[in-house]
Design an enzyme around this catalytic site. Sequence first.
Site, PDB file in Angstrom:
ATOM      1  N   LYS A   1     -11.608 -35.613  10.954  1.00 46.97           N
ATOM      2  CA  LYS A   1     -10.154 -35.623  11.118  1.00 46.97           C
ATOM      3  C   LYS A   1      -9.707 -34.906  12.385  1.00 46.97           C
ATOM      4  CE  LYS A   1      -8.855 -31.458   8.541  1.00 46.97           C
ATOM      5  NZ  LYS A   1      -8.340 -30.744   9.707  1.00 46.97           N
ATOM      6  N   THR A   2     -10.379 -33.815  12.763  1.00 44.24           N
ATOM      7  CA  THR A   2      -9.976 -33.088  13.976  1.00 44.24           C
ATOM      8  C   THR A   2     -10.171 -33.960  15.203  1.00 44.24           C
ATOM      9  OG1 THR A   2     -10.622 -31.003  12.931  1.00 44.24           O
ATOM     10  CG2 THR A   2     -10.316 -30.983  15.321  1.00 44.24           C
TER      11      THR A   2
END
Length: 732
Positions: free
Chosen positions: A36-37
Site C-alpha cells: 500500500k505504501t
Amino acid sequence: METESTLLTGLNNKQLEAVTLPQQSALILAGAGSGKTRVLTARIAWLIQTGQVSPTGLLAVTFTNKAAKEMLTRITASLPINTRGMWVGTFHGLCNRLLRAHHREAGLPASFQILDISDQLSVIKRLMKLMNVDDEKFPPKQVQNFINGCKDEGLRAHAVEAYDPHSTKMREIFDEYDKQCQRDGVADFAELLLRCYELLERDTNIRGHYQSRFKYILVDEFQDTNRLQYLWLKLLAGEDNCMFAVGDDDQSIYGFRGARVGNMRDFEKDFKVQNVVKLEENYRSHSNILDAANAIISHNNNRLGKNLWTSAGAGEPVRVYDAYNDTDEAQFIVDEIKMLHCEGTSLGEIALLYRSNAQSRILEQALFNANLPYRVYGGLRFFERAEIKHALAYMRLIANANDDTALLRVINFPTRGIGARSLEQLQEVARAENCSIWQAAINKVGNGKLGAKGIEGFVALIRQMVDNAYGISLRELTELAITMSGLVAHYENDKEGEDRIENLKELVTAAVSFTNRDFGNHNNVDGETEQDLLTQFLSHASLEAGEHQADVGREALQLMTVHASKGLEFKAVFISGLEEGLCPHEQSLFENAGLEEERRLMYVAVTRARQRLYLSHAQSRMLHGKVRYGIPSRFLDEIPEELLKRLNSKPVARSGSNRDYSELPAMMSKQQSSNQKSAMPWKIGQQVAHTKFGNGVIVSYEGNANDMRVQVNFGREGLKWLALEFAKLTPI
C-alpha cells in the site's frame, strides 16, 4: 513518458489500476503486505509527473511522522522535485501548519505554543486547584481524558450533555480549561484538529482557498481515522475534490483510541465512490499463513471483503502447541527459538507477540534464564515499567523505610499534595541531622513541626503498611502494597490504565512464582522468614530489571503486544496465550463489537509472519496470583485443520461439535458478580472497629474483587481508606 513508465514498472495489475485511476474519489482496500505504501507514493508521483497536479496542489495525510518522511523520501527518489513545500504530514502536523498561517482568524497568537500530554495535565491540575475541585472525586488524569475525548468527537464544553452533578462539574472544568488555554495562548494536541476544523467550518474564504488548492487529497491508514478527522477531511475535500483513501477495515484495531472502522463505509456513501480497488496479492507471507488469517477474519460481519493470496507457495503448516501450563508454554517457545537460531534464523527476525503487556513477565523470565537477549518493542521490560517500579518502591519501604531512593520515588505518587519545596526542606533536614529522609520525616512529625499534611499522611501510610505486613505471605504483601498504596485506584482513573493494573496484578503472580521457585541457592531453608523472602524477591526484581537488556545494535529477539506489531513483519512469529479471556480479551465479550476488534487483532498478529507461525495456549495459567484453567481461544477453532500441525495434541473434531462460546460472557459476568459480592461483605453506614483507629462508620468503597478498598470515618482519626483484604475490620 519514459519516466512515467519507470514509475509504473513492477506494479501488479491491481496496483497499476489504483495508481492510474481517473479524477475521482476512490477507496483502496489494501490488505496486509500488499504494497500500500508503494501504491500511495506512486499515485502521488504519477499525478505530478502527468501534470494533473503540482507538488503543492495535493495534500497527503499519514498517522506518523515516520510514515510521512518515508513517503517524501520515496517521492524524491521517483521525481527530480523539491518536496519541501508539499503538504505531506500527520493530521496534527498539517493542522498546526494551517493554524500558523491563519492564527488571527483562528483566534490564536502568532507564536502559540503546543501543550504535550504532560504539560496539559499540569495545566489541568493548576486549574482544578484554583477552582477548589477535589482531585480524589475528579482525578486530573480522568479529567484530561474526558476533555480530549470530547474534542476528538468535535465537542466544546457547551455541547457536552450533563446527566448528573459529576458530569456537570466535568463540563465546567472543561469550559474553564478552554478559557485558561485561550488566555495563555496555548493549544493541546486535540485542540489543533478541533480549532482547525472550526476555522474551516465558519470561514468560507479560507475553506474555499484550500478546497481550490488541494484538488487531490490522499489518506493513509484510513481505517484508523476518528470522527473529527473524518469531518475535517470532508470539509477540505468539499464537493468537487478527489479523495484517495487507502486502508484495511480488517486491520482496524484502535477503537480504544476513538478510531471508527465505519468511516470507510461512510466514505463510500458520502463521496459516491464508484471505484473500490482491492489489493489482495500479498508479498510477505506463504499461503498457509494467509489462508489461516482469511479463515479467522471471515467470521466478522459487515466487512468490505477481500481475500489475501500469494504466489509464493503454501510454505510450512501453522504450528500449534497445547501447553500444560504457562511455564511449559514459555519453555516451549524458548526451545523453538533456540532451534530456529541454530538453523540460521537471526534473533532479530523472530517476534514473540502477546495480547497484553502483563503476559510478557513469564516469557521474559524464561528468556532471561536461557540467556537469550531480547528487546520489548514499543515498551519497557516488565520490571522496568513505571507502575511496577512504584509498587516495588512501596515494598522496599516495607522492608526498609530508610531507603531514600524508594521513598523519593513514591512519597508523592499517587499525588498527596507534597510540593517540591517541602521535599527540599525534608532533604535539607536529613543532611543536617545525618539521617535518612524517612527518619527526618519521623522526627518532624514527632515534634509537631511538619507543615505539609501530605508528608504526615505518607508517614502514617507506610507505618500502617508495615503493621499490616507483619506475618503475611509474600503474595499477600504484594497485594497489600498495590492496593493500600493507592496505585490500583490511581490507574483506574487513567484512560489506558487497564494495562497498568494488569501489570500490577501480574506482579502478584511474580511473587507467587518466586515463593514456589527453584532458583539454585535461593531455595527456602529452615528459619527463612517472610522478611527474608521479601528481600530476596526485591533483589531478584532488581537483577531482572538491570541485566540482560540487549545492547543497542546487538541482535535480539523482539517482544511486543499485537497492537505494537502492526506494520512490522518477521520471518518467524510466536503468538502466545491463545485462550478465551486473554485472546480474545474477556472485556471484549461485554463490549459492543468488541469481539470483532479482537478478531482483527488476531488477523494482524497472524499476518506479521512471513515463513513460520506458532500458536500456543496453556491449559492452566497463573494470573493475579491464582491458577486459572483456560479454554483454547475460539480463533484456533476458526482455522481449517488442514493448515495446522498440532505438535502435541490431537485434531479437534469439527463437524457440528465446535465449542459453544455463547454462554461465556454470562458465565464471566456471573463470576464477576459473585466476586464483587464476596469482596464487599459490609454496607455503607455500617459501624466497624479497627485495632489501631478504633470505631468508625463505612462511608464509601471502590474497586472490586481482591482490590476493593473501603473509606471509614474514624471520628478523631478522620477519614481513612483501607484495603478490605487487609483491614481486619470487625462489625460493631
